[in-house]
Design a protein around this motif. Structure first.
Motif, PDB file in Angstrom:
ATOM      1  N   GLY A  30       0.757  -1.244   0.000  1.00 22.65           N
ATOM      2  CA  GLY A  30       0.000   0.000   0.000  1.00 22.65           C
ATOM      3  C   GLY A  30       0.784   1.287   0.000  1.00 22.65           C
ATOM      4  O   GLY A  30       0.438   2.232  -0.703  1.00 22.65           O
ATOM      5  N   VAL A  74      -0.067  -1.461  -7.577  1.00 22.17           N
ATOM      6  CA  VAL A  74      -0.017  -1.741  -6.142  1.00 22.17           C
ATOM      7  C   VAL A  74      -1.407  -2.168  -5.695  1.00 22.17           C
ATOM      8  O   VAL A  74      -2.378  -1.423  -5.865  1.00 22.17           O
ATOM      9  N   GLU A 117      -7.556  -1.247  -4.603  1.00 22.00           N
ATOM     10  CA  GLU A 117      -7.987  -1.806  -3.327  1.00 22.00           C
ATOM     11  C   GLU A 117      -8.709  -3.123  -3.590  1.00 22.00           C
ATOM     12  O   GLU A 117      -9.796  -3.152  -4.175  1.00 22.00           O
ATOM     13  N   LEU A 177      -3.226   2.448   1.167  1.00 18.79           N
ATOM     14  CA  LEU A 177      -3.208   2.893  -0.231  1.00 18.79           C
ATOM     15  C   LEU A 177      -3.195   4.411  -0.346  1.00 18.79           C
ATOM     16  O   LEU A 177      -2.548   4.970  -1.238  1.00 18.79           O
ATOM     17  N   PHE A 204      -2.942   2.246  -8.136  1.00 13.52           N
ATOM     18  CA  PHE A 204      -3.295   1.717  -6.824  1.00 13.52           C
ATOM     19  C   PHE A 204      -4.679   1.084  -6.890  1.00 13.52           C
ATOM     20  O   PHE A 204      -5.635   1.696  -7.377  1.00 13.52           O
ATOM     21  N   GLY A 241       3.648   1.896  -1.191  1.00  8.17           N
ATOM     22  CA  GLY A 241       4.410   2.089  -2.425  1.00  8.17           C
ATOM     23  C   GLY A 241       5.896   1.849  -2.335  1.00  8.17           C
ATOM     24  O   GLY A 241       6.613   2.036  -3.327  1.00  8.17           O
ATOM     25  N   HIS A 267      -0.577   6.536  -2.434  1.00  7.85           N
ATOM     26  CA  HIS A 267      -1.017   7.445  -3.499  1.00  7.85           C
ATOM     27  C   HIS A 267      -0.428   8.839  -3.299  1.00  7.85           C
ATOM     28  O   HIS A 267       0.072   9.468  -4.253  1.00  7.85           O
TER      29      HIS A 267
END
Length: 258
Positions: free
Chosen positions: A80, A100, A128, A108, A126, A82, A112
């Protein structure tokens, strides 16, 4: 500690640290842990590992050796914030693309925001979603990576099967995870540090020591290097091997979809 490591994935499905929970309960409990720690996750990684997690992650990227081509696609699961994805994109000369995936929206959001600050917004996506049910077509990615996340997945074998499914033929699987310390004396020092110091540091830095107690206990329950390698092989991966770092505090497992 009297708690023994599990020998296969089934032992982790209902293990919330040292506590056994009902089927289906673990994921919600783990989600709550990461909602709590998201804002301080990377700082706590530095404190918990004395900065070594950065060295281990760099070693992971070096072994993966991302190619410098625009068609290269990597899926980083449970990543999450990165940390791994950014390293991979940079190693590809900002030509490759990283997706990701994380089940936790708080993590996340941190990733981001970090991607935007680094100017990597066009190179990282990204998503979820759950590692046990990846929202991607078969044979989509050239590589699948997961760092310090697999032990938090309730059904590990399901996640491994999903990793195999979404990889292209010839694709690479890499998993970096805390493991079984194999150096005499170091194992005792590391265990004392983990169970005594880390929850206290979490209390001081993040204001809550309990999430870090879970994280420490989950490390202690996770299968050792050979048992985890056997699990990876059982889902179809070939040429499965691993490298120990810092005496086995962390291990990097590799497999190929051939």
């Amino acid at each position: 500690m009297s708690q023994e490591r599990t020998t296969a994935a089934g032992g982790m499905e209902t293990a919330y640290g040292f506590r056994n929970v009902g089927a289906g309960e673990k994921q919600g409990l783990v989600n709550e842990v990461f909602h709590k720690v998201a804002g301080r996750y990377d700082l706590m990684n530095d404190l918990m590992s004395a900065g070594l997690h950065r060295v281990w992650k760099d070693a992971m990227i070096a072994w993966l050796n991302p190619p410098k081509r625009s068609s290269w696609q990597v899926l980083d699961v449970a990543g999450g914030t990165g940390d791994i994805a950014f390293r991979m994109v940079e190693a590809s000369g900002r030509l490759g693309h990283a997706t990701v995936l994380d089940i936790n929206g708080s993590m996340l959001q941190v990733g981001h925001d970090r991607a935007a600050k680094r100017g990597l917004g066009d190179h990282v996506t990204f998503v979820e979603a759950n590692a046990e049910e990846l929202p991607f077509e078969d044979a989509t990615f050239d590589a699948y990576t997961i760092a310090f996340g697999i032990r938090n997945v309730p059904r590990i074998e399901t996640a491994l099967c999903e990793a195999y499914r979404v990889l292209k033929p010839g694709g690479r699987f890499l998993c970096l995870e805390f493991s079984d310390v194999e150096m005499p004396f170091l194992d005792k020092v590391y265990e004392a540090w983990s169970f005594n110091a880390i929850p206290r540091i979490g209390q001081m830095v993040a204001g809550d020591g309990e999430p870090y107690r879970y994280l420490v206990e989950s490390i202690r329950k996770f299968p050792n290097q050979e048992n985890f390698a056997a699990m990876i092989r059982s889902t179809g991966f070939d040429r499965v091997t691993w490298r120990n770092y810092s005496g086995g505090i962390a291990a990097l497992h590799s497999g190929w979809k051939l």
